[in-house]
Scaffold this motif. Structure first.
Motif, short mmCIF file in Angstrom:
data_model
loop_
_atom_site.label_atom_id
_atom_site.label_comp_id
_atom_site.label_asym_id
_atom_site.label_seq_id
_atom_site.Cartn_x
_atom_site.Cartn_y
_atom_site.Cartn_z
N LEU A 71 0.96 -1.18 0.02
CA LEU A 71 0.15 0.02 -0.20
C LEU A 71 0.79 1.18 0.15
O LEU A 71 0.28 2.25 -0.26
N ARG A 72 1.95 1.33 0.49
CA ARG A 72 2.93 2.44 0.65
C ARG A 72 2.38 3.52 1.29
O ARG A 72 2.55 4.76 1.20
N ASP A 73 1.34 3.14 2.26
CA ASP A 73 0.68 4.30 3.02
C ASP A 73 1.49 4.32 4.45
O ASP A 73 1.73 3.17 5.06
N ARG A 75 0.48 5.13 7.44
CA ARG A 75 -0.21 4.57 8.52
C ARG A 75 -0.16 3.14 8.26
O ARG A 75 0.02 2.41 9.35
N ALA A 76 -0.16 2.47 7.18
CA ALA A 76 -0.17 0.92 7.16
C ALA A 76 1.13 0.49 7.32
O ALA A 76 1.17 -0.71 7.80
#
Length: 92
Positions: A71-73, A75-76
C-alpha cells in the motif's frame, strides 16, 4: 527439514493424540494390533490437520503483511511494523 514452519507443533499434537488413543484402546482390551492401528491413524489425522491449519494461518498472515507493505501508506507501514514487533515479542 527440522526447521519447517508448523512441523514440530503438528507432530507433537499428533503424537500426543495418537498415544492417548493407543493407550485407551489398549487398556480397554481391544488388543495390541487394534490399538496400534487406531493410534497411528489418529496420529496421522491430527498431525496432518494441524499442519494444514497452521500453514493456512501462516500464509494468511504473510499475505496480509504483503498487502500492507504494497500500500505504501505511512499509516499501513506503521501498522505493519507494529505487527512485526508483536510477533517477535510472542516468539521470545
Amino acid at each position: 527439514f527440522t526447521n519447517a514452519p508448523c512441523l514440530q507443533p503438528s507432530l507433537a499434537t499428533g503424537a500426543a493424540g495418537g498415544a492417548g488413543i493407543f493407550a485407551l484402546r489398549y487398556l480397554t482390551s481391544a488388543g495390541m494390533v487394534t490399538a496400534v492401528t487406531w493410534g497411528a491413524s489418529v496420529f496421522g489425522l491430527l498431525a496432518g490437520a494441524n499442519w494444514i491449519v497452521c500453514r493456512r494461518a501462516m500464509y494468511a498472515q504473510l499475505a496480509e503483511e504483503a498487502r500492507l507493505v504494497n500500500l505504501r501508506d505511512p499509516r499501513a507501514l506503521r501498522e505493519h511494523a507494529e505487527k512485526i514487533r508483536a510477533r517477535q515479542a510472542r516468539e521470545r
